[in-house]
Design an enzyme around this catalytic site. Structure first.
Site, PDB file in Angstrom:
ATOM      1  N   ARG A  21       0.818  -1.212   0.000  1.00 60.16           N
ATOM      2  CA  ARG A  21       0.000   0.000   0.000  1.00 60.16           C
ATOM      3  C   ARG A  21       0.853   1.263   0.000  1.00 60.16           C
ATOM      4  NH1 ARG A  21      -4.756  -1.757   4.297  1.00 60.16           N
ATOM      5  NH2 ARG A  21      -5.985  -2.967   2.796  1.00 60.16           N
ATOM      6  N   GLU A  33      -1.713  -9.110  -4.735  1.00 68.14           N
ATOM      7  CA  GLU A  33      -3.046  -9.679  -4.915  1.00 68.14           C
ATOM      8  C   GLU A  33      -2.986 -11.176  -5.184  1.00 68.14           C
ATOM      9  OE1 GLU A  33      -5.941  -8.560  -4.325  1.00 68.14           O
ATOM     10  OE2 GLU A  33      -5.355  -6.505  -3.872  1.00 68.14           O
ATOM     11  N   GLN A  38      -6.223 -16.902  -0.993  1.00 69.53           N
ATOM     12  CA  GLN A  38      -6.214 -18.070  -0.105  1.00 69.53           C
ATOM     13  C   GLN A  38      -5.159 -17.990   1.002  1.00 69.53           C
ATOM     14  OE1 GLN A  38      -8.570 -20.433  -0.646  1.00 69.53           O
ATOM     15  NE2 GLN A  38      -9.262 -19.441  -2.522  1.00 69.53           N
ATOM     16  N   GLY A  77       1.932 -22.251  -0.689  1.00 62.21           N
ATOM     17  CA  GLY A  77       0.940 -23.181  -1.215  1.00 62.21           C
ATOM     18  C   GLY A  77       0.312 -22.702  -2.517  1.00 62.21           C
ATOM     19  N   TYR A 116     -11.792 -10.958 -10.143  1.00 65.08           N
ATOM     20  CA  TYR A 116     -11.439 -10.229  -8.929  1.00 65.08           C
ATOM     21  C   TYR A 116     -10.061  -9.578  -9.040  1.00 65.08           C
ATOM     22  CZ  TYR A 116      -9.228  -9.174  -4.606  1.00 65.08           C
ATOM     23  OH  TYR A 116      -8.502  -8.520  -3.652  1.00 65.08           O
ATOM     24  N   ASP A 134     -14.000 -10.169  -3.620  1.00 59.73           N
ATOM     25  CA  ASP A 134     -13.391 -11.383  -3.067  1.00 59.73           C
ATOM     26  C   ASP A 134     -14.236 -11.885  -1.910  1.00 59.73           C
ATOM     27  OD1 ASP A 134     -12.888  -9.608  -1.006  1.00 59.73           O
ATOM     28  OD2 ASP A 134     -10.752 -10.085  -0.849  1.00 59.73           O
ATOM     29  N   CYS A 188     -16.033  -7.162   9.815  1.00 60.99           N
ATOM     30  CA  CYS A 188     -17.121  -8.049   9.374  1.00 60.99           C
ATOM     31  C   CYS A 188     -16.582  -9.457   9.145  1.00 60.99           C
ATOM     32  CB  CYS A 188     -17.747  -7.479   8.091  1.00 60.99           C
ATOM     33  SG  CYS A 188     -19.346  -8.194   7.668  1.00 60.99           S
ATOM     34  N   CYS A 198     -18.579  -1.398  13.905  1.00 62.09           N
ATOM     35  CA  CYS A 198     -18.637  -1.298  12.444  1.00 62.09           C
ATOM     36  C   CYS A 198     -19.131   0.080  12.020  1.00 62.09           C
ATOM     37  CB  CYS A 198     -19.559  -2.376  11.875  1.00 62.09           C
ATOM     38  SG  CYS A 198     -19.740  -2.303  10.079  1.00 62.09           S
ATOM     39  N   CYS A 204     -26.905  -1.737   8.098  1.00 63.75           N
ATOM     40  CA  CYS A 204     -26.707  -3.149   7.754  1.00 63.75           C
ATOM     41  C   CYS A 204     -27.957  -3.957   8.088  1.00 63.75           C
ATOM     42  CB  CYS A 204     -25.498  -3.704   8.507  1.00 63.75           C
ATOM     43  SG  CYS A 204     -25.216  -5.464   8.214  1.00 63.75           S
TER      44      CYS A 204
END
Length: 361
Positions: A21, A33, A38, A77, A116, A134, A188, A198, A204
């Protein structure tokens, strides 16, 4: 659109300081990304920093040897991600002059980049007004708008992408996408969401109707298969035999101790290993002392692997009948060969780095 403004204000004050960032160049955004697919942020950070030291730009990655790329990736992985990064870098250098395409549509032409990832790179690095949905974003949107469709169904996925696009603030897509991801990761959460803190809780619907635990809607998964696997640690003096897996297989192009899966026709683990080595290497082996039991979970199945110290029966040299290559490797050089987690555990035990890698019994 009030919730979008609340979300962006929260993100501006609470965004984590992450190495990708501080510099949202296309290359760094792309690498981060792919690594984050995963994989948890905390695990990715040291890999990302080491990767940038080793492959600081797309030209360095494109010109690297595939084994060096896989070694740099070892432990993350899902190794197809690393192979796709390598192939995509070479394609970008050859086709786009070393510059990643600036549009999400063109980005999707690269190996390993889907909807994505294309949306994330295009919005964060190039400012394109496209969403990026995602798992974190799915969860936030499914709860906020009380989406009752299964999130991973075709209809559910379409609805969530529609919602993400409908509320996207022009010119702020990168921040918007990252804010949704950040909210999903920090507030969340899948279990025990921190609704009281939040920034968008007041609007929400899942929170208002106490449906957080039921959103997003999931479908019951199939039972995960569990396989019994054997591996042969075949020694010759101070060397051990490694096999290189086929490039398009699971753990493609990584090195392993040869072996395979127990079948119903096998009388026992030794018979399984002898059959597998005959099929893979075209030689007979003598199966000796057990060398540990190891467990690992892949994305769609689990294994328990039984390793054995073995020796070749005299007369025939092993051949790579099912893999890419074979190598007799000095035990102290095993760290130079990229491996999956279980084979690395066996290698460490051979070297003597860790006598506690295997399970007892």
């Amino acid at each position: 659109m009030e919730f979008v403004q609340q979300l962006l204000e929260w993100y501006g004050k609470n965004a984590r300081e992450l190495p990708w960032r501080s510099d949202t160049s296309a290359y760094k955004t792309w690498i981060s990304e792919i690594m984050l697919q995963q994989t948890q942020v905390e695990m990715v950070i040291p890999y990302f920093n080491r990767w940038m030291d080793q492959f600081p730009d797309i030209y360095a990655l494109a010109s690297a040897d595939e084994q060096a790329v896989l070694s740099a990736w070892e432990g993350l992985g899902y190794y197809s991600r690393a192979r796709n990064l390598h192939r995509a870098a070479q394609y970008v250098v050859q086709t786009f002059g070393g510059q990643l395409p600036r549009s999400s549509e063109l980005l999707k032409s690269l190996p390993g980049i889907g909807d994505y990832t294309a949306g994330a790179i295009a919005s964060i690095a190039f400012g394109e007004d496209v969403p990026a949905v995602d798992g974190n974003v799915r969860r936030v949107l499914a709860r906020y708008f009380d989406v009752s469709l299964p999130a991973r169904s075709h209809a559910g996925a379409q609805e969530l992408w529609r919602l993400a696009e409908a509320h996207l603030p022009p010119g702020r897509a990168g921040d918007y996408n990252q804010a949704l991801m950040e909210l999903g990761a920090l507030i969340c959460r899948p279990k025990n969401p921190l609704c009281s803190t939040c920034p968008i809780a007041e609007g929400c619907r899942a929170y208002l109707f106490d449906l957080q635990a039921l959103r997003p809607v999931t479908t019951r998964g199939k039972k995960t298969p569990h396989l019994t696997v054997t591996a042969a640690v075949i020694r010759r003096g101070d060397q051990v035999l490694l096999a290189q897996r086929p490039p398009d297989a699971l753990l493609g192009s990584l090195w392993e101790f040869p072996g395979g899966t127990l079948e119903e026709s096998d009388a026992d683990l030794s018979a399984c290993l002898q059959r597998e080595i005959q099929e893979e290497l075209g030689v007979a082996i003598n199966v000796g002392q057990a060398f540990g039991r190891y467990r690992h979970a892949y994305s769609h199945f689990k294994i328990t692997l039984h390793a054995f110290l073995c020796s070749l029966s005299p007369g025939v040299e092993p051949q790579p009948l099912e893999g890419q290559n074979l190598a007799w490797v000095k035990i102290e050089t095993l760290p130079d060969y990229p491996m999956g987690k279980v084979d690395r555990q066996i290698a460490r035990r051979l070297i003597g780095e860790d006598d506690n890698e295997a399970l007892p019994g």
